[in-house]
Structures are given as structure tokens and as C-alpha cells.
Scaffold this motif. Structure first.
Motif, PDB file in Angstrom:
ATOM      1  N   GLU A  19       0.984  -0.951   0.100  1.00 33.54           N
ATOM      2  CA  GLU A  19      -0.406   0.028   0.014  1.00 33.54           C
ATOM      3  C   GLU A  19       1.321   1.178  -0.165  1.00 33.54           C
ATOM      4  N   GLY A  20       0.265   2.171  -0.844  1.00 30.21           N
ATOM      5  CA  GLY A  20       1.223   3.356  -1.256  1.00 30.21           C
ATOM      6  C   GLY A  20       2.332   3.605  -2.174  1.00 30.21           C
ATOM      7  N   SER A  21       1.961   2.478  -2.701  1.00 30.80           N
ATOM      8  CA  SER A  21       3.282   2.813  -4.131  1.00 30.80           C
ATOM      9  C   SER A  21       2.435   2.677  -4.925  1.00 30.80           C
ATOM     10  N   VAL A  22       3.454   4.365  -5.839  1.00 35.94           N
ATOM     11  CA  VAL A  22       2.003   4.693  -7.105  1.00 35.94           C
ATOM     12  C   VAL A  22       2.616   4.296  -8.071  1.00 35.94           C
ATOM     13  N   ASN A  23       1.787   4.181  -9.230  1.00 34.03           N
ATOM     14  CA  ASN A  23       2.059   3.984 -10.689  1.00 34.03           C
ATOM     15  C   ASN A  23       1.048   4.511 -11.780  1.00 34.03           C
ATOM     16  N   CYS A  24       1.900   5.906 -11.690  1.00 33.41           N
ATOM     17  CA  CYS A  24       1.859   6.724 -13.240  1.00 33.41           C
ATOM     18  C   CYS A  24       1.273   6.417 -14.989  1.00 33.41           C
ATOM     19  N   ILE A  25       0.619   6.074 -15.150  1.00 38.04           N
ATOM     20  CA  ILE A  25       0.161   5.796 -16.180  1.00 38.04           C
ATOM     21  C   ILE A  25      -0.362   7.109 -17.359  1.00 38.04           C
ATOM     22  N   ARG A  26       0.061   7.015 -18.241  1.00 33.61           N
ATOM     23  CA  ARG A  26      -0.085   8.987 -19.115  1.00 33.61           C
ATOM     24  C   ARG A  26       0.401   8.404 -19.873  1.00 33.61           C
ATOM     25  N   SER A  27      -0.416   9.381 -21.199  1.00 35.19           N
ATOM     26  CA  SER A  27      -0.410   9.003 -22.808  1.00 35.19           C
ATOM     27  C   SER A  27       0.341  10.821 -22.720  1.00 35.19           C
ATOM     28  N   THR A  28       0.916  10.340 -24.113  1.00 36.32           N
ATOM     29  CA  THR A  28       2.048  11.709 -24.393  1.00 36.32           C
ATOM     30  C   THR A  28       1.616  12.327 -25.237  1.00 36.32           C
ATOM     31  N   ILE A  29       2.385  13.551 -25.507  1.00 33.70           N
ATOM     32  CA  ILE A  29       2.771  13.956 -27.261  1.00 33.70           C
ATOM     33  C   ILE A  29       4.023  13.253 -27.320  1.00 33.70           C
ATOM     34  N   GLN A  30       3.844  13.107 -28.110  1.00 36.43           N
ATOM     35  CA  GLN A  30       5.652  12.676 -28.497  1.00 36.43           C
ATOM     36  C   GLN A  30       7.093  13.427 -29.229  1.00 36.43           C
ATOM     37  N   GLN A  31       6.583  14.608 -29.919  1.00 33.05           N
ATOM     38  CA  GLN A  31       7.412  15.225 -30.150  1.00 33.05           C
ATOM     39  C   GLN A  31       8.161  16.333 -29.722  1.00 33.05           C
ATOM     40  N   PHE A  32       8.218  16.329 -28.118  1.00 33.22           N
ATOM     41  CA  PHE A  32       8.694  17.068 -27.091  1.00 33.22           C
ATOM     42  C   PHE A  32      10.539  16.378 -28.016  1.00 33.22           C
ATOM     43  N   PRO A  33      11.457  16.355 -27.180  1.00 38.68           N
ATOM     44  CA  PRO A  33      12.724  15.619 -26.932  1.00 38.68           C
ATOM     45  C   PRO A  33      13.120  14.741 -25.942  1.00 38.68           C
ATOM     46  N   PHE A  34      11.958  14.871 -25.171  1.00 41.95           N
ATOM     47  CA  PHE A  34      12.564  13.842 -23.665  1.00 41.95           C
ATOM     48  C   PHE A  34      10.931  14.166 -22.548  1.00 41.95           C
ATOM     49  N   LEU A 152       5.557  16.229 -11.039  1.00 38.01           N
ATOM     50  CA  LEU A 152       4.947  16.679 -11.862  1.00 38.01           C
ATOM     51  C   LEU A 152       4.238  15.431 -13.265  1.00 38.01           C
ATOM     52  N   ALA A 153       4.424  13.498 -13.045  1.00 32.56           N
ATOM     53  CA  ALA A 153       3.684  12.568 -13.528  1.00 32.56           C
ATOM     54  C   ALA A 153       1.852  12.727 -13.002  1.00 32.56           C
ATOM     55  N   ALA A 154       2.147  13.070 -11.793  1.00 31.92           N
ATOM     56  CA  ALA A 154       0.501  12.639 -11.201  1.00 31.92           C
ATOM     57  C   ALA A 154       0.256  14.527 -12.117  1.00 31.92           C
ATOM     58  N   GLU A 155      -0.091  15.576 -12.187  1.00 29.40           N
ATOM     59  CA  GLU A 155      -0.667  16.679 -12.479  1.00 29.40           C
ATOM     60  C   GLU A 155      -1.028  16.248 -14.065  1.00 29.40           C
ATOM     61  N   THR A 156      -2.368  16.926 -14.008  1.00 25.00           N
ATOM     62  CA  THR A 156      -3.260  17.081 -15.365  1.00 25.00           C
ATOM     63  C   THR A 156      -3.120  17.799 -16.375  1.00 25.00           C
ATOM     64  N   GLY A 157      -3.273  17.885 -17.651  1.00 28.03           N
ATOM     65  CA  GLY A 157      -2.884  19.589 -18.967  1.00 28.03           C
ATOM     66  C   GLY A 157      -1.742  19.248 -19.454  1.00 28.03           C
ATOM     67  N   GLU A 158      -1.997  19.424 -20.636  1.00 24.91           N
ATOM     68  CA  GLU A 158      -0.999  19.686 -21.643  1.00 24.91           C
ATOM     69  C   GLU A 158       0.265  20.227 -21.148  1.00 24.91           C
ATOM     70  N   THR A 159       0.351  20.556 -20.385  1.00 22.89           N
ATOM     71  CA  THR A 159       1.313  21.944 -19.961  1.00 22.89           C
ATOM     72  C   THR A 159       2.480  20.895 -19.297  1.00 22.89           C
ATOM     73  N   LYS A 160       2.268  20.093 -18.444  1.00 25.36           N
ATOM     74  CA  LYS A 160       3.314  19.272 -17.776  1.00 25.36           C
ATOM     75  C   LYS A 160       3.506  18.685 -18.352  1.00 25.36           C
ATOM     76  N   TYR A 161       3.769  18.048 -20.197  1.00 24.79           N
ATOM     77  CA  TYR A 161       3.925  17.518 -20.595  1.00 24.79           C
ATOM     78  C   TYR A 161       5.419  17.987 -20.512  1.00 24.79           C
ATOM     79  N   VAL A 162       5.930  19.765 -21.026  1.00 21.58           N
ATOM     80  CA  VAL A 162       6.791  20.268 -22.089  1.00 21.58           C
ATOM     81  C   VAL A 162       8.047  20.445 -20.419  1.00 21.58           C
ATOM     82  N   MET A 163       7.214  20.391 -19.229  1.00 19.88           N
ATOM     83  CA  MET A 163       7.113  20.654 -18.167  1.00 19.88           C
ATOM     84  C   MET A 163       8.144  19.456 -17.424  1.00 19.88           C
ATOM     85  N   THR A 164       7.950  18.584 -17.637  1.00 22.14           N
ATOM     86  CA  THR A 164       8.272  16.777 -17.087  1.00 22.14           C
ATOM     87  C   THR A 164       9.550  16.702 -18.310  1.00 22.14           C
ATOM     88  N   GLY A 165       9.148  17.066 -19.433  1.00 24.42           N
ATOM     89  CA  GLY A 165      10.323  16.588 -20.583  1.00 24.42           C
ATOM     90  C   GLY A 165      11.683  17.230 -19.939  1.00 24.42           C
TER      91      GLY A 165
END
Length: 296
Positions: A19-34, A152-165
Motif C-alpha cells: 500500500e502506498g505504491s504509485v504507478n502513473c500511466i499517462r499518454s503523451t505528446i511524442q514530438q518533444f525531445p524528452f 509532475l507525472a501526477a498532474e493533469t493538463g498538457e503543459t505538464k508534458y513540456v515541464m516533465t520533459g
């Protein structure tokens, strides 16, 4: 308790998670470098004794960073075994056949998967000479950077993809700098002196014809050990270091003088202008003549 046993696309796994384990599964926008990849991009696992993942697949073009917080894990890559103890970090190429599992009664670890064009460069720099496990007990930055990626992985919204990269880029930059510093600290003093002596010679004689035999003799090492030692210390091979010196001096001549391309190739140690132009274009993406016109 989470127990998920399965197999997909050549991956056999047993998620023995508390209990307490985190597993974030997200789809992404693939054109960013990371970016995190579409599935299982970030996790913080409190794993039990039966936890493992066994990958036999190839060409998935993914990389993974592990940080172990407590307990112990076991990593097996292409027949070699590595201990993942508390306060260790490792960068793994998921294209290599591998398995990781709990070693003991528990394994608390944090991980992130990512892809992108620069990944291979970072992997080569960090894992010079093969997979390396680093002790980061003295480096709090790497842990906090990984934590930021989890937030960042737990947040929502498309801006998080750039921030995560960007966050992954910063993590890899810090990891690479740490790995190079780690290699230099572990190097014996006499080897450090030898490599520094060779670097000074290259700095002063980059325009001359220089051979690997000549440099290894100067360092009192075999060619094989000299190349490995120099690469571990400088982060690049002796050949790459020499070429970078020559190209840097060539850039200055292109911008500050009207010297011809052929003469510049001679002054900076290239055998002829053809070799110079080829090396310059590989490094900069443009020819010396275009570089001169566009940057003056």
C-alpha cells in the motif's frame, strides 16, 4: 497489497506491491525531445519479496532511471548482475535483455521511463564502459529532481508534458555531471596526473599529427587502458577530445580571419580540407563556409 502477474510484448512481470505504491500511466505528446512514454512512465514502488520484471524484448527505444530508497534490488543485464542498494542510482537501456527484482524481503525504489533523441548520448556518458551503479548518499539533488518528476507525472493538463520533459533533461544533466565527477574522484592520483599531462599536450599540439600509441606511451598505459581511463576522466575519448580542440580553433579562424578553408584545415591538424569539412559538418550540421557566412 497489489499483486499483478502477467506477460505482454515479451515482458514477464510480477508486481508484488504494498500500500502506498504509485504507478502513473499517462499518454503523451511524442514530438518533444524528452517525455515520459505512454505506459508506466513513473513509479514509486514499495515492493515485496516476490516482485520482479523480466524483459526479453528489443527495439523498444526506452530508458529507465532507478533510485533505491530502502531495502535492496537485484539487476541483471546481459548476463551481468548488479546490487541496487539504498541510495544508489542506475540508468538502464531497456533494449538490453534484463531482469530486476527484490533481493530480500522488500525493495523501495523510484523510477522513470523516457525516450528521445538525446538519450543515447547521456547513456554513453553515464555508463562509460558498461552499466554503472552509483552511490548518491552525498547528492540530494538527484533525489529531489526525481521527486519533482513524480509530482509532475501526477498532474493533469498538457503543459505538464513540456515541464516533465525539461525535468528529465535536468535530471540527466545532473546525473551525467555526477558520474564524471565520481569517475575522477575514484581515479588513482598517478593516473589523474597522466591524463592531465596528455590533455595539456593535446591542448598545445592539436595541430600536429598525433597517434594513440604516442598518447598511451605518454600516460604509461596500454592503449586499451589509456583509452578507458581518459574517457572516464574527460567524458569523451582521446580522439573526440582532439577533434573538438581542432574544431574549436577552426571556428575562431573562420570568424576572426579571412584564412582559406584549405589553410585552416592545415593549421588545425586535419590532413586535408575534405576531412576538415566532413568533421566540421558532422559536429555542427553545416559546412565551414556556411558557418563563416552565417555567423560573421
Amino acid at each position: 497489497m497489489i499483486i499483478d502477474v502477467g506477460q505482454f510484448a515479451g515482458v514477464l512481470y510480477n508486481l508484488d506491491l504494498k500500500e502506498g505504491s504509485v504507478n502513473c500511466i499517462r499518454s503523451t505528446i511524442q514530438q518533444f525531445p524528452f517525455l515520459p512514454i505512454p505506459d508506466y512512465n513513473y513509479g514509486y514502488f514499495y515492493a515485496g519479496k516476490n516482485h520482479f520484471t523480466d524483459r526479453q524484448i528489443k527495439k523498444c527505444n526506452l530508458y529507465q532511471i532507478f533510485i533505491t530508497h530502502s531495502g535492496k534490488g537485484r539487476l541483471m543485464v546481459e548476463g551481468n548482475e548488479y546490487a541496487l542498494k539504498k541510495n544508489t542510482i542506475v540508468l538502464l537501456d531497456l533494449d538490453a535483455r534484463h531482469r530486476y527484482e527484490t533481493d530480500g524481503d522488500h525493495w523501495e525504489y523510484e523510477w522513470v521511463n523516457f525516450s528521445g533523441a538525446p538519450c543515447a548520448y547521456y547513456y554513453q556518458k553515464i555508463n562509460s564502459g558498461g552499466v554503472r551503479v552509483f552511490d548518491i548518499a552525498s547528492n540530494s539533488h538527484l533525489k529531489s529532481m526525481m521527486h519533482d518528476i513524480g509530482v509532475l507525472a501526477a498532474e493533469t493538463g498538457e503543459t505538464k508534458y513540456v515541464m516533465t520533459g525539461n525535468a528529465i533533461m535536468r535530471l540527466l544533466d545532473e546525473f551525467m555531471a555526477f558520474s564524471m565527477e565520481f569517475a575522477q574522484q575514484k581515479m588513482l592520483p598517478h593516473k589523474k596526473d597522466s591524463i592531465e599531462r596528455v590533455k595539456r599536450y593535446l591542448d598545445e599540439h592539436y595541430m600536429d599529427e598525433i597517434t594513440l600509441d604516442q598518447l598511451s606511451e605518454m600516460a604509461y598505459l596500454s592503449k586499451y587502458h589509456f583509452t578507458r581511463t581518459f574517457t572516464a576522466y574527460a567524458g569523451i575519448s582521446p580522439y573526440q577530445y582532439l577533434i573538438s580542440l581542432r574544431l574549436n580553433h577552426a571556428r575562431h579562424l573562420l570568424l576572426l580571419t579571412n584564412t582559406s578553408i584549405e589553410e585552416i584545415s592545415f593549421q588545425t591538424g586535419f590532413k586535408n580540407s575534405k576531412n576538415f569539412i566532413r568533421s566540421f559538418k558532422q559536429a555542427t550540421g553545416t559546412t565551414p563556409e556556411k558557418y563563416r557566412l552565417e555567423n560573421r
